[in-house]
Motif scaffolding. Structure first.
Motif, mmCIF file in Angstrom:
data_model
loop_
_atom_site.group_PDB
_atom_site.id
_atom_site.type_symbol
_atom_site.label_atom_id
_atom_site.label_comp_id
_atom_site.label_asym_id
_atom_site.label_seq_id
_atom_site.Cartn_x
_atom_site.Cartn_y
_atom_site.Cartn_z
ATOM 1 N N ARG A 1 -15.281 -0.398 2.822
ATOM 2 C CA ARG A 1 -14.982 -0.703 1.414
ATOM 3 C C ARG A 1 -14.073 -1.921 1.314
ATOM 4 O O ARG A 1 -14.238 -2.775 0.458
ATOM 5 C CB ARG A 1 -14.267 0.479 0.763
ATOM 6 C CG ARG A 1 -15.122 1.687 0.584
ATOM 7 C CD ARG A 1 -15.877 1.578 -0.725
ATOM 8 N NE ARG A 1 -16.869 2.626 -0.788
ATOM 9 C CZ ARG A 1 -17.096 3.380 -1.855
ATOM 10 N NH1 ARG A 1 -16.408 3.165 -2.956
ATOM 11 N NH2 ARG A 1 -18.006 4.308 -1.829
ATOM 12 N N TYR A 2 -13.080 -1.942 2.205
ATOM 13 C CA TYR A 2 -12.108 -3.029 2.145
ATOM 14 C C TYR A 2 -12.768 -4.370 2.466
ATOM 15 O O TYR A 2 -12.389 -5.391 1.914
ATOM 16 C CB TYR A 2 -10.948 -2.760 3.110
ATOM 17 C CG TYR A 2 -10.072 -1.587 2.716
ATOM 18 C CD1 TYR A 2 -10.106 -1.077 1.418
ATOM 19 C CD2 TYR A 2 -9.209 -0.991 3.618
ATOM 20 C CE1 TYR A 2 -9.316 -0.016 1.053
ATOM 21 C CE2 TYR A 2 -8.400 0.082 3.254
ATOM 22 C CZ TYR A 2 -8.459 0.576 1.970
ATOM 23 O OH TYR A 2 -7.673 1.619 1.608
ATOM 24 N N LYS B 1 -13.271 3.591 5.157
ATOM 25 C CA LYS B 1 -12.413 2.861 4.232
ATOM 26 C C LYS B 1 -12.473 1.370 4.544
ATOM 27 O O LYS B 1 -12.535 0.546 3.643
ATOM 28 C CB LYS B 1 -10.960 3.351 4.388
ATOM 29 C CG LYS B 1 -10.737 4.721 3.807
ATOM 30 C CD LYS B 1 -9.309 5.179 4.052
ATOM 31 C CE LYS B 1 -9.310 6.324 5.031
ATOM 32 N NZ LYS B 1 -7.985 6.875 5.307
ATOM 33 N N LEU C 1 0.829 -1.205 0.000
ATOM 34 C CA LEU C 1 0.000 0.000 0.000
ATOM 35 C C LEU C 1 0.865 1.258 0.000
ATOM 36 O O LEU C 1 0.607 2.195 -0.754
ATOM 37 C CB LEU C 1 -0.935 -0.005 1.219
ATOM 38 C CG LEU C 1 -1.971 1.106 1.243
ATOM 39 C CD1 LEU C 1 -2.920 0.978 0.063
ATOM 40 C CD2 LEU C 1 -2.771 1.081 2.539
ATOM 41 N N ILE D 1 -11.313 1.538 -5.465
ATOM 42 C CA ILE D 1 -10.939 0.791 -4.251
ATOM 43 C C ILE D 1 -9.494 1.039 -3.817
ATOM 44 O O ILE D 1 -9.194 0.990 -2.634
ATOM 45 C CB ILE D 1 -11.226 -0.731 -4.419
ATOM 46 C CG1 ILE D 1 -11.098 -1.466 -3.096
ATOM 47 C CG2 ILE D 1 -10.335 -1.377 -5.451
ATOM 48 C CD1 ILE D 1 -12.122 -1.100 -2.065
ATOM 49 N N SER D 2 -8.600 1.331 -4.765
ATOM 50 C CA SER D 2 -7.221 1.546 -4.312
ATOM 51 C C SER D 2 -6.956 3.002 -3.931
ATOM 52 O O SER D 2 -5.858 3.353 -3.538
ATOM 53 C CB SER D 2 -6.227 1.065 -5.374
ATOM 54 O OG SER D 2 -6.529 1.622 -6.611
ATOM 55 N N LYS E 1 -8.249 1.743 -12.804
ATOM 56 C CA LYS E 1 -8.178 1.589 -11.350
ATOM 57 C C LYS E 1 -6.818 2.015 -10.826
ATOM 58 O O LYS E 1 -6.709 2.705 -9.825
ATOM 59 C CB LYS E 1 -8.463 0.125 -11.019
ATOM 60 C CG LYS E 1 -8.186 -0.290 -9.604
ATOM 61 C CD LYS E 1 -8.577 -1.746 -9.415
ATOM 62 C CE LYS E 1 -7.992 -2.303 -8.144
ATOM 63 N NZ LYS E 1 -8.315 -3.710 -7.949
ATOM 64 N N TRP E 2 -5.755 1.609 -11.528
ATOM 65 C CA TRP E 2 -4.433 1.976 -11.033
ATOM 66 C C TRP E 2 -4.011 3.362 -11.508
ATOM 67 O O TRP E 2 -3.179 3.995 -10.878
ATOM 68 C CB TRP E 2 -3.416 0.887 -11.362
ATOM 69 C CG TRP E 2 -3.404 -0.129 -10.264
ATOM 70 C CD1 TRP E 2 -2.768 0.011 -9.066
ATOM 71 C CD2 TRP E 2 -4.088 -1.377 -10.202
ATOM 72 N NE1 TRP E 2 -3.018 -1.080 -8.264
ATOM 73 C CE2 TRP E 2 -3.805 -1.948 -8.925
ATOM 74 C CE3 TRP E 2 -4.908 -2.080 -11.079
ATOM 75 C CZ2 TRP E 2 -4.322 -3.179 -8.532
ATOM 76 C CZ3 TRP E 2 -5.412 -3.291 -10.683
ATOM 77 C CH2 TRP E 2 -5.125 -3.841 -9.430
ATOM 78 N N ALA F 1 -14.334 -5.527 -0.560
ATOM 79 C CA ALA F 1 -13.316 -5.915 -1.544
ATOM 80 C C ALA F 1 -12.693 -7.266 -1.196
ATOM 81 O O ALA F 1 -12.576 -8.139 -2.052
ATOM 82 C CB ALA F 1 -12.241 -4.839 -1.631
ATOM 83 N N SER G 1 -4.623 -4.659 -4.771
ATOM 84 C CA SER G 1 -4.997 -3.255 -4.651
ATOM 85 C C SER G 1 -4.302 -2.601 -3.462
ATOM 86 O O SER G 1 -4.565 -1.457 -3.144
ATOM 87 C CB SER G 1 -6.508 -3.115 -4.468
ATOM 88 O OG SER G 1 -7.184 -3.800 -5.488
ATOM 89 N N GLY G 2 -3.448 -3.363 -2.786
ATOM 90 C CA GLY G 2 -2.704 -2.802 -1.681
ATOM 91 C C GLY G 2 -3.425 -2.903 -0.350
ATOM 92 O O GLY G 2 -2.982 -2.324 0.632
ATOM 93 N N ILE G 3 -4.555 -3.607 -0.321
ATOM 94 C CA ILE G 3 -5.295 -3.735 0.932
ATOM 95 C C ILE G 3 -4.610 -4.762 1.825
ATOM 96 O O ILE G 3 -4.207 -5.829 1.355
ATOM 97 C CB ILE G 3 -6.756 -4.158 0.648
ATOM 98 C CG1 ILE G 3 -7.456 -3.056 -0.134
ATOM 99 C CG2 ILE G 3 -7.503 -4.473 1.936
ATOM 100 C CD1 ILE G 3 -8.797 -3.458 -0.702
ATOM 101 N N VAL H 1 -9.455 4.857 -1.953
ATOM 102 C CA VAL H 1 -10.569 5.283 -1.090
ATOM 103 C C VAL H 1 -10.166 6.405 -0.139
ATOM 104 O O VAL H 1 -11.002 7.205 0.272
ATOM 105 C CB VAL H 1 -11.175 4.127 -0.273
ATOM 106 C CG1 VAL H 1 -12.004 3.232 -1.140
ATOM 107 C CG2 VAL H 1 -10.115 3.338 0.433
ATOM 108 N N HIS H 2 -8.864 6.476 0.173
ATOM 109 C CA HIS H 2 -8.439 7.548 1.091
ATOM 110 C C HIS H 2 -8.650 8.935 0.486
ATOM 111 O O HIS H 2 -8.633 9.929 1.192
ATOM 112 C CB HIS H 2 -6.972 7.354 1.483
ATOM 113 C CG HIS H 2 -6.056 7.227 0.302
ATOM 114 N ND1 HIS H 2 -5.438 8.298 -0.269
ATOM 115 C CD2 HIS H 2 -5.695 6.147 -0.440
ATOM 116 C CE1 HIS H 2 -4.705 7.882 -1.294
ATOM 117 N NE2 HIS H 2 -4.842 6.583 -1.426
#
Lengths: 495, 328
Positions: B196-197, B193, A323, A354-355, A408-409, B200, B211-213, A357-358
């Motif tokens: 959402r995760y 957040k 992340l 989704i990647s 998305k990315w 996901a 996605s880095g989660i 959301v912050h």
């Protein structure tokens, strides 16, 4: 080539909100290989699913051997001699080859399953497709290519007259593709009709006798392969002339973005070093299993890494989480969009955001406006074809799904984008668009790493390339040194 | 989440009705049937009874729903209630600790059990069913051991039972807790957040990882939250009963799971809505209440609930298949 095996006429099929097939047709003769070509969403799979008994057409007729037939279930299709080899392997992984071949029609002695008898019979069918393996081997110990051959052997044992193959080569190595083609020609010579769905034009030209082209759920035309050229097929598929298939403006090399030194990890990555600069596309070429994806994943912290140092924009990122690496601007667009890229049951908006959301969820406040802004930007800049951003991603065509994955990315505003097989399973039209997007990104100063198994796109799109085999980087080639021979020589190096 | 393709309705009430039409009709039909059979059904006091009885299931469903959304399950509920309730009472009655310490100890036991579940599930790869089944057995055992295998009545503290039976404006406290917790879960799923995760990770774990989660963190968080809610239910129940009962709430998780599934939380993971789960909890409560009002043997409720779970899971499967077919 005179006997008509299958005649489909006036086929229509609707799904809620979509007319998937509109007056589609297809003619297949005995003993021929018919290519079925069309962009994603053109209706190829739907048409074949009607023939294979997975869907029932709303209108239209299907004739097999001159007889009008109603195909309601897969079982009925099988009884008519129709075998369907799907893109994904449909064997039971823990059962043996023999058990898989006779699944549902086990050979018995009295009331008990007779393993010996099944293995003996299975052996014959396997030999017929040129496989010399022990029929007692569990299927999950075989390579994907061999598994596909087992499926074909199974189809043969079902007394088939017609075999439908939906993109069978998408996960095969070149050698496996060759033996598959050999098998297909043998079946053809035995009088079986084959329908071959593929995106790869080169394969269509190698293997088919005739090609039927579809567009937007309808029938465009059928041509004899020998008498036509690639450009004809592309024009029929996309309905327009495709100039500038590869878009690429080369720039002078910028600063170093990513530097990887002596990376080793797992079984697949051995002491690899490379660097990527701003404004360039760097290719990673190699045969399937060369360790390219694993190397780039290990850079991102998505694959175990035992040693080595990674610096991104001068900062050591060796110990950072995925992340945090993404937040710094290093992103990876994964190879398998269904498995690694998308959450199919969710919407375009959900997937694209989704990647990041912050960027729009803060302290119990969701800014829908900001979210839609991010998503709409992605949808319009990549030209995703959809009625709404709240459409479920699973309902989109492959090309559009791939665009959603890229968007998305891109939403994460990357400085370096790693793209693993960015055009796999995508039709020519969408391919050209993806190349254009890649070129645009590079113009903006982003660096791109492209992992690809397709020689033409690597050669045409990249500034430089690294060639890998057996987990090691075997050489680095500059644009001026790109020749098929030089690349393949490096890709075939063995220890 | 928006299963349907159309734009989300701007009015939250319209949206609520659109998304939950099926089970709302079922609930309404059930209520009308019971009203016809027994005129006492639609009374204020009967509804307070239903809600009070159903509060335990509600607490549990809030946590279990999140576990199901991750494609998992949490089975510790009944044992967790027993263990935390007993510990809470034993702290006051035998060890003479202050009430606040006793409550914290009770909650902590659920939190720790849940966290252990989460850590084991996230890092070992053992299926959640097995992990939480084992934890269930451990907690039930600890409850019996703490209580010397018999109920522990509470005499030393007069105030503690009030947190389970007092009323505010005529409404029993457990109902108020329930409303607050429903709201917290709704906030978690829709406004954070982490929410959402959860969708996901439940929808596609691998894609979430790419996605880095931090998938492990989400799992640990969800199972910990679920464990804490079990413990909370245990503390409230022990207050209501004025005792710690090591044999209480066997099978409480069944009701909670049934509520989630009825409310449209898919056992395949990735989908689930707070509003649906709330209605599911109501249906379970109304069924138990209805059987009592109709003077039927209360044990029929187990049979009825079992049938309902099967029907609900089956219709979920049919839904999944339909959406699968559309993807072709």
């Amino acid at each position: 080539m005179s006997d008509v095996l299958v005649q489909m006429t006036g086929i229509c099929k609707s799904f809620p909100g979509v007319k998937a097939l509109d007056n589609a047709q297809l003619t297949l003769h005995k003993g021929e290989i018919l290519g079925l070509l069309g962009e994603n969403g053109a209706g190829k799979s739907t048409l074949m699913n009607c023939l294979g008994g997975i869907y029932k057409q709303d209108e239209g007729t299907i004739e097999v051997d001159g007889q009008k037939v109603e195909i309601n279930t897969v079982h009925e299709a099988q009884q008519l001699g129709i075998a369907f080899i799907h893109q994904e392997i449909a064997l039971v992984p823990f059962l043996s080859v023999a058990e898989n071949i006779f699944l549902g029609r086990e050979r018995t002695t009295g009331r008990f399953v007779d393993q010996g008898k099944m293995r003996e019979e299975a052996k014959q069918w396997l030999q017929m497709v040129g496989l010399d393996i022990d029929p007692g081997t569990p299927v999950n110990q075989l390579s994907i290519g061999i598994q596909q051959m087992v499926e074909i052997a199974k189809a043969c044992s079902l007394n088939m007259k017609l075999m439908i193959m939906d993109e069978p080569t998408s996960s095969l190595s070149e050698r496996e593709v060759e033996s598959l083609f050999k098998m297909m020609r043998q079946l053809r010579d035995r009088g079986i009709g084959l329908i071959y769905i593929s995106h790869k034009l080169s394969e269509i030209f190698t293997i088919t006798d005739r090609v039927c082209v579809m567009r937007d759920g309808g029938y465009v035309g059928t041509i004899i392969t020998k008498e036509s050229e690639e450009a004809d097929l592309v024009r029929m598929m996309v309905g327009r002339e495709l100039t500038n298939y590869y878009t690429r403006n080369f720039l002078p090399k910028g600063d170093v973005l990513l530097k990887a030194e002596n990376i080793s990890g797992g079984k697949m990555v051995k002491d690899c070093s490379f660097e990527v600069h701003k404004g360039e596309i760097v290719g990673f070429y190699g045969l399937v299993g060369a360790g390219r994806s694993e190397l780039l994943k290990s850079v991102m912290g998505l694959y175990p890494r035992s040693s080595g140092k990674v610096t991104f924009q001068g900062k050591d990122i060796s110990k950072m989480s995925t992340l945090d690496i993404q937040k710094m601007g290093l992103c990876l667009v994964p190879e398998n969009r269904k498995l690694e890229g998308l959450i199919l049951k969710n919407t375009i908006a959900f997937n694209m955001s989704i990647s990041v959301v912050h960027k729009f969820i803060n302290a119990l406040h969701v800014s829908r406006k900001k979210e839609e802004e991010i998503v709409n930007k992605g949808v319009s800049s990549l030209d995703v074809k959809t009625p709404s951003i709240h459409q479920v991603v699973g309902n989109l065509s492959g090309g559009n799904q791939q665009k959603v994955v890229i968007a998305k990315w891109l939403a994460a505003e990357p400085k370096l984008l790693i793209m693993d097989e960015p055009t796999r399973g995508v039709d020519v039209g969408a391919k050209a668009e993806i190349y254009k997007i890649m070129n645009d990104l590079v113009q903006q100063g982003i660096g791109i790493v492209m992992i690809s198994s397709e020689m033409p796109e690597t050669v045409n799109m990249c500034d430089r390339m690294y060639v890998m085999s057996e987990g090691k980087i075997r050489g680095e080639l500059d644009k001026s040194e790109f020749t098929q021979e030089a690349i393949l020589n490096l890709a075939m190096v063995e220890d | 989440m928006g299963k349907k393709d159309e734009m989300k309705a701007s009015n939250p009430f319209v949206h609520f009705f659109q998304e939950n039409m099926g089970i709302l009709v079922a609930l309404a039909a059930l209520c009308i049937f019971l009203e016809i059979m027994n005129q006492r059904f639609f009374t204020w006091s009967n509804w307070l009874t239903i809600l009070d009885n159903v509060s335990k299931t509600g607490f549990l469903a809030i946590g279990i729903m999140l576990c199901i959304m991750l494609g998992g399950i949490d089975l510790i509920a009944g044992a967790g209630i027993a263990c935390s309730g007993v510990l809470c009472i034993v702290c006051m009655e035998r060890w003479h600790l202050p009430m606040i310490v006793a409550i914290i100890a009770g909650l902590l036991v659920g939190l720790i059990a849940g966290m252990l579940n989460g850590i084991i599930i996230a890092y070992s790869g053992i299926h959640p069913f097995v992990v939480t089944l084992a934890m269930q057995s451990i907690l039930r055992g600890v409850a019996y051991l703490l209580a010397n295998a018999q109920p522990v009545p509470l005499y030393v503290n007069e105030f503690f039972p009030r947190i389970g039976i007092d009323r505010v404006f005529g409404i029993p406290l457990p109902i108020i807790y329930l409303i607050i917790l429903f709201f917290i879960q709704w906030l978690l799923l829709n406004k954070t957040k982490t929410g959402r995760y959860i969708y996901a990770v439940g929808g596609n774990e691998t894609a979430a990882r790419f996605s880095g989660i931090n998938v492990e963190k989400i799992k640990i968080l969800v199972w910990t939250f679920s464990g804490l809610l079990c413990a909370f239910a245990g503390v409230v129940l022990s207050a209501k009963l004025k005792s710690g009962q090591p044999s209480t709430s066997v099978g409480a998780e069944t009701d909670a799971i049934a509520s989630c599934v009825l409310g449209g939380t898919s056992m395949y993971g990735g989908t689930g809505r707070t509003s649906g789960m709330i209605i599911g909890v109501f249906i379970i409560g109304v069924i138990s209440n209805g059987l009592t009002l109709m003077h039927l043997d209360v044990n029929w409720q187990y049979v009825v609930k079992g049938v309902i779970i099967l029907v609900a899971v089956y219709s979920d499967m049919v839904r999944q298949r339909k959406s699968q077919a559309r993807k072709e």
